[in-house]
Design a protein around this motif. Structure first.
Motif: not given
Length: 424
Positions: A308-320, A368-369
């Motif tokens: 299993s692998v987990e991704f986290s958006y620590l910062e988010f720019d609202n782009k796709c 989202a962030k």
């Protein structure tokens, strides 16, 4: 020649049999050693525990005895003080009365010229000091609750216990990238349904061969599950694990399981070096340094069936942006995520899911962030796997037509320096 071959085969079989017997004998020796070592350690613990308990209880009881005796002495002193004052008055009046009697008898044998003076001296007669009745003075006594004494004796008589084996044991440890999946199960069939929660602890090093390392055990999981993925482990470093449980209606934890010593030889998930990004925390965190950076790939085919692998958006720019699992023979074959040259299982930050060019009907919440997304992969057959995506307490599951031996990369397509992603 045939006879010789038969002898050789027999010798080989005998050597193999002997090897098995020696291994069994070694297992028996280990079993005997475990029984003897743990029994001796338990005897030492019992001696130490009861010696300390006896010392502490004796000290507590002696202190309590002294406190009660001092209380009796203080009460006696305070209660006698007014009686001593009354006695002093009585003794004073006794002396005055005796003196008056002597003077009176002298007057009877002599002239009566001093009768007026004698009468004046007798004016105190009839005045008696106030003396309290017995019911008005302290009746000092010692009392205690017999039931409490019985309860204390009962607690002492049942203090401690000896367990043949802990009710829950670690059943399996499985290597994962930078982690170990620890699984456990109850070995007490009668009470397994009464287990309320489990407690898993981890220690650095091998506590079996180095007992002093037991002092660095600490909790890494408490809950009702029977497995836990212990993350942030250093590859090829030994770790010790143990587990215990708490039964329903009890506030005490059970004895610890046998410690299990294991390690992971698989390095943690990380991103491959890329000039368009800056990295942190062992290449687990990546931040673009320019607009529209190149594709971010894992440091080799790190993902596999059962992981299993987990991704986290620590910062988010609202782009796709897009994260994905990609099946390819080599990283050089991966120029973009959504390509017909390889198989992929992708999730856009819009919540859309794509599998090998097909947009799926189910949609997950938009990114989202702070959002975490977990991909889990399990085997169905040699040519098919099942991928689960978990995020925001929602889960989707799709089958993916790839071979179980395919090399799997994870990838991320970010759009600007305002984004930052972490992989674990």
């Amino acid at each position: 020649m045939g006879d010789k071959n038969e002898v050789v085969e027999t010798l080989n079989a005998a050597k193999s049999y002997l090897n098995h017997l020696e291994n069994l004998n070694k297992q028996l020796e280990n079993a005997e050693k475990q029984i003897c070592d743990t029994s001796k350690e338990s005897e030492r613990n019992i001696e130490t525990t009861f010696s300390n308990l006896l010392t502490n209880l004796t000290e507590i009881l002696l202190n309590r005895k002294d406190i009660l005796i001092r209380k009796v002495q203080k009460t006696r002193k305070q209660s006698l003080a007014p009686l001593e004052a009354s006695r002093s008055d009585i003794f004073s009046n006794i002396e005055k009365t005796k003196k008056l009697i002597r003077e009176g008898q002298s007057l009877l044998n002599s002239s009566r010229e001093n009768l007026d003076e004698f009468s004046q001296k007798s004016s105190f007669l009839g005045s008696l000091p106030a003396i309290p009745e017995l019911k008005e003075v302290p009746f000092i006594s010692f009392h205690y609750e017999p039931n409490l004494e019985s309860e204390l004796l009962d607690i002492c008589s049942q203090f401690g216990d000896v367990s043949r084996i802990a009710p829950v044991q670690i059943s399996q440890t499985v290597e994962k990238p930078g982690a170990v999946l620890v699984e456990w199960q109850s070995v007490d069939d009668e009470r397994c349904v009464d287990i309320q929660e489990f407690r898993l602890q981890r220690a650095f090093g091998d506590v079996i061969s180095e007992k002093h390392l037991e002092t660095n055990f600490f909790d890494c999981y408490v809950g009702a599950e029977t497995q836990f993925l212990v993350k942030d482990l250093h590859p090829n470093q030994l770790y010790s694990f143990r587990v215990c449980c708490k039964f329903e209606g009890s506030s005490d934890w059970s004895p610890w399981s046998l410690p299990q010593v294991t390690k992971t030889t698989i390095k943690p998930f990380s991103w491959a070096s890329n000039k368009d990004f800056v990295f942190a925390d062992g290449n687990k965190i990546a931040t673009p340094v320019k607009e529209m950076p190149s594709l971010l790939l894992s440091d080799g085919p790190q993902f596999a069936v059962g992981y299993s692998v987990e991704f986290s958006y620590l910062e988010f720019d609202n782009k796709c942006s897009t994260i994905a699992l990609v099946a390819a023979k080599d990283a050089t074959d991966i120029k973009e995520i959504k390509s017909s040259s390889h198989s992929y299982f992708a999730l856009d930050t819009t919540g859309e899911i794509y599998v090998d060019g097909v947009k799926k009907s189910t949609k997950l919440p938009e990114a989202a962030k702070g959002l975490k997304i977990c991909f889990m992969c399990e085997l169905i057959n040699d040519d098919k796997v099942r991928v689960n995506i978990d995020t925001c307490n929602k889960q989707v599951t799709y089958d993916w037509q790839i071979c179980k031996t395919d090399k799997l990369y994870f990838a991320a397509l970010l759009k600007s320096p305002a984004s930052k992603i972490m992989v674990e």
